[in-house]
Write a protein that holds these residues in place. Structure first.
Motif, PDB file in Angstrom:
ATOM      1  N   GLU A 136      17.684  29.800  -2.100  1.00 47.58           N
ATOM      2  CA  GLU A 136      17.908  31.120  -1.363  1.00 47.58           C
ATOM      3  C   GLU A 136      18.612  32.240  -2.464  1.00 47.58           C
ATOM      4  O   GLU A 136      18.097  33.222  -2.741  1.00 47.58           O
ATOM      5  N   THR A 137      19.497  31.713  -2.974  1.00 50.89           N
ATOM      6  CA  THR A 137      20.448  32.217  -4.024  1.00 50.89           C
ATOM      7  C   THR A 137      19.646  32.679  -5.472  1.00 50.89           C
ATOM      8  O   THR A 137      19.477  33.700  -5.963  1.00 50.89           O
ATOM      9  N   VAL A 138      18.908  31.490  -5.837  1.00 48.80           N
ATOM     10  CA  VAL A 138      18.220  31.654  -6.862  1.00 48.80           C
ATOM     11  C   VAL A 138      17.083  32.819  -6.726  1.00 48.80           C
ATOM     12  O   VAL A 138      16.593  33.713  -7.419  1.00 48.80           O
ATOM     13  N   PHE A 139      16.189  32.613  -5.402  1.00 46.91           N
ATOM     14  CA  PHE A 139      15.226  33.525  -5.253  1.00 46.91           C
ATOM     15  C   PHE A 139      15.871  35.139  -5.112  1.00 46.91           C
ATOM     16  O   PHE A 139      15.168  35.999  -5.818  1.00 46.91           O
ATOM     17  N   ALA A 140      16.727  35.223  -4.407  1.00 48.55           N
ATOM     18  CA  ALA A 140      17.252  36.595  -4.303  1.00 48.55           C
ATOM     19  C   ALA A 140      17.773  37.268  -5.728  1.00 48.55           C
ATOM     20  O   ALA A 140      17.614  38.457  -6.258  1.00 48.55           O
ATOM     21  N   LEU A 160       8.330  32.596 -10.279  1.00 49.12           N
ATOM     22  CA  LEU A 160       8.162  32.215  -9.039  1.00 49.12           C
ATOM     23  C   LEU A 160       7.720  30.656  -8.826  1.00 49.12           C
ATOM     24  O   LEU A 160       8.308  30.082  -8.032  1.00 49.12           O
ATOM     25  N   GLN A 161       7.028  30.176  -9.681  1.00 52.93           N
ATOM     26  CA  GLN A 161       6.502  28.997  -9.853  1.00 52.93           C
ATOM     27  C   GLN A 161       7.680  27.673 -10.139  1.00 52.93           C
ATOM     28  O   GLN A 161       7.694  26.715  -9.958  1.00 52.93           O
ATOM     29  N   HIS A 162       8.833  28.260 -10.642  1.00 52.63           N
ATOM     30  CA  HIS A 162       9.927  27.428 -10.860  1.00 52.63           C
ATOM     31  C   HIS A 162      10.963  27.553  -9.682  1.00 52.63           C
ATOM     32  O   HIS A 162      11.890  26.840  -9.750  1.00 52.63           O
ATOM     33  N   ILE A 163      10.589  28.375  -8.566  1.00 55.52           N
ATOM     34  CA  ILE A 163      11.554  28.236  -7.423  1.00 55.52           C
ATOM     35  C   ILE A 163      10.942  27.154  -6.433  1.00 55.52           C
ATOM     36  O   ILE A 163       9.818  27.141  -5.907  1.00 55.52           O
ATOM     37  N   HIS A 164      12.034  26.379  -5.988  1.00 52.20           N
ATOM     38  CA  HIS A 164      11.465  25.196  -4.845  1.00 52.20           C
ATOM     39  C   HIS A 164      11.797  25.847  -3.597  1.00 52.20           C
ATOM     40  O   HIS A 164      12.876  25.760  -2.860  1.00 52.20           O
ATOM     41  N   PHE A 165      10.688  26.321  -3.092  1.00 54.11           N
ATOM     42  CA  PHE A 165      10.582  27.120  -1.610  1.00 54.11           C
ATOM     43  C   PHE A 165      10.751  26.039  -0.710  1.00 54.11           C
ATOM     44  O   PHE A 165      11.479  26.375   0.411  1.00 54.11           O
ATOM     45  N   ARG A 166      10.550  24.895  -0.879  1.00 54.96           N
ATOM     46  CA  ARG A 166      10.824  24.011   0.224  1.00 54.96           C
ATOM     47  C   ARG A 166      11.956  23.384   0.192  1.00 54.96           C
ATOM     48  O   ARG A 166      12.498  22.909   1.361  1.00 54.96           O
ATOM     49  N   ASP A 167      12.967  23.875  -0.499  1.00 47.59           N
ATOM     50  CA  ASP A 167      14.525  23.741  -0.579  1.00 47.59           C
ATOM     51  C   ASP A 167      14.973  24.717   0.245  1.00 47.59           C
ATOM     52  O   ASP A 167      16.234  24.679   0.598  1.00 47.59           O
ATOM     53  N   MET A 168      14.316  25.802   0.753  1.00 48.19           N
ATOM     54  CA  MET A 168      14.871  26.733   1.416  1.00 48.19           C
ATOM     55  C   MET A 168      14.748  26.580   3.116  1.00 48.19           C
ATOM     56  O   MET A 168      14.015  25.792   3.496  1.00 48.19           O
ATOM     57  N   ARG A 169      15.645  27.162   3.685  1.00 48.03           N
ATOM     58  CA  ARG A 169      15.987  27.207   5.057  1.00 48.03           C
ATOM     59  C   ARG A 169      14.417  27.885   5.717  1.00 48.03           C
ATOM     60  O   ARG A 169      14.254  28.953   5.129  1.00 48.03           O
ATOM     61  N   PRO A 170      13.895  27.399   6.649  1.00 49.32           N
ATOM     62  CA  PRO A 170      12.526  28.041   7.065  1.00 49.32           C
ATOM     63  C   PRO A 170      12.759  29.563   7.561  1.00 49.32           C
ATOM     64  O   PRO A 170      11.911  30.348   7.433  1.00 49.32           O
ATOM     65  N   SER A 171      13.938  29.681   8.247  1.00 47.08           N
ATOM     66  CA  SER A 171      14.097  30.952   8.722  1.00 47.08           C
ATOM     67  C   SER A 171      14.464  31.992   7.471  1.00 47.08           C
ATOM     68  O   SER A 171      14.105  33.292   7.629  1.00 47.08           O
ATOM     69  N   PHE A 172      14.743  31.582   6.381  1.00 42.03           N
ATOM     70  CA  PHE A 172      15.045  32.475   5.075  1.00 42.03           C
ATOM     71  C   PHE A 172      13.534  32.574   4.523  1.00 42.03           C
ATOM     72  O   PHE A 172      13.338  33.912   4.029  1.00 42.03           O
ATOM     73  N   VAL A 173      12.757  31.803   4.502  1.00 41.60           N
ATOM     74  CA  VAL A 173      11.395  32.005   3.972  1.00 41.60           C
ATOM     75  C   VAL A 173      10.615  32.901   4.685  1.00 41.60           C
ATOM     76  O   VAL A 173      10.104  34.068   4.356  1.00 41.60           O
ATOM     77  N   SER A 174      10.719  32.882   6.372  1.00 40.85           N
ATOM     78  CA  SER A 174       9.973  33.757   7.244  1.00 40.85           C
ATOM     79  C   SER A 174      10.653  35.144   7.075  1.00 40.85           C
ATOM     80  O   SER A 174       9.652  36.203   7.067  1.00 40.85           O
ATOM     81  N   SER A 175      11.934  35.126   7.008  1.00 39.87           N
ATOM     82  CA  SER A 175      12.365  36.636   6.842  1.00 39.87           C
ATOM     83  C   SER A 175      12.561  37.278   5.674  1.00 39.87           C
ATOM     84  O   SER A 175      12.771  38.425   5.340  1.00 39.87           O
ATOM     85  N   GLU A 176      12.857  36.475   4.688  1.00 38.62           N
ATOM     86  CA  GLU A 176      13.172  37.283   3.131  1.00 38.62           C
ATOM     87  C   GLU A 176      11.788  36.984   2.329  1.00 38.62           C
ATOM     88  O   GLU A 176      11.347  37.902   1.668  1.00 38.62           O
ATOM     89  N   VAL A 177      11.352  35.837   2.092  1.00 39.40           N
ATOM     90  CA  VAL A 177      10.191  35.462   1.277  1.00 39.40           C
ATOM     91  C   VAL A 177       8.813  36.173   1.310  1.00 39.40           C
ATOM     92  O   VAL A 177       8.348  37.014   0.757  1.00 39.40           O
TER      93      VAL A 177
END
Length: 229
Positions: A136-140, A160-177
């Motif tokens: 989440e911090t890396v994405f931000a 972006l292809q080097h960010i591990h989206f599956r390691d994020m909280r689902p709620s963060f993916v939904s609200s931020e990504v």
């Protein structure tokens, strides 16, 4: 070369370009005595002068001193300098800068130097599993960089292809990504990463035992992806 000897036969002079008189004097002092007294603020300037004059022992000594004094506000600039010089003697400094940036990620990404970081070095940083930060911090941090640097779609996709989206909280993916405008045209890439990636915990989390606390059941949020993107 910084040594220009054209007209030397007529004038008896050799011109040194891009090297200050004070730096040249310090290089001469080192050559004659094996040591030089230099202010901390002049270390980088002297490093560049020594590199131009190919005084490898001095380059190695300066790289060692600079590597020992890394901080959040100088790490990225020194990394850029080491990469630009490209000498074997500065490779340890380059490696030390990357290691420091990984271990002090939060401090480094808060600097103005981070916002002007080139795509190759940013990609090198975020794909390193030694980064002490959550995805989440890396994405931000990447989004903050992208808003300032305005990379091309291809450059942002490569990051972006080097960010591990599956390691994020689902709620963060939904609200931020999924709601981030800069990610909108890269939604296919995000979807592919979410559906196919295995979790890629960074070493920091494995070493600190935070994997267990972050081990959640991942459920991909529902969203549509246009085939025209």
């Amino acid at each position: 070369s910084c040594l220009q000897s054209s007209m030397a036969e007529q004038t008896g002079r050799v011109e040194l370009h891009d090297i200050s008189a004070s730096s040249f004097e310090l290089v001469l002092e080192y050559l004659y005595t094996g040591k030089a007294r230099v202010a901390v603020r002049s270390l980088v300037q002297l490093l560049e002068a020594a590199a131009m004059l190919q005084v490898q022992p001095l380059v190695a000594e300066l790289a060692k001193v600079l590597g020992a004094g890394l901080a959040g506000d100088n790490c990225l600039d020194l990394w850029a300098t080491a990469a630009r010089l490209g000498l074997p003697a500065v490779k340890p400094l380059k490696a030390a800068c990357l290691k420091f940036a990984c271990e002090s990620f939060a401090d480094v990404v808060s600097t103005t130097s981070f916002l002007s970081l080139g795509c190759p070095r940013l990609k090198c940083l975020i794909r390193d599993r030694r980064v002490h930060a959550s995805e989440e911090t890396v994405f931000a941090a990447v989004i903050k960089w992208a808003r300032a640097a305005q990379p091309s779609p291809g450059e942002l996709s490569a990051i972006l292809q080097h960010i591990h989206f599956r390691d994020m909280r689902p709620s963060f993916v939904s609200s931020e990504v999924l709601t981030e405008p800069l990610v909108a045209e890269h939604m296919q890439l995000v979807a592919k990463r979410l559906l196919s990636d295995q979790p890629q915990r960074r070493i920091h989390y494995e070493a600190t035992g935070r994997v267990a606390s972050l081990a959640y059941t991942w459920k991909v949020p529902s969203f549509s992806v246009s085939g025209d993107d």
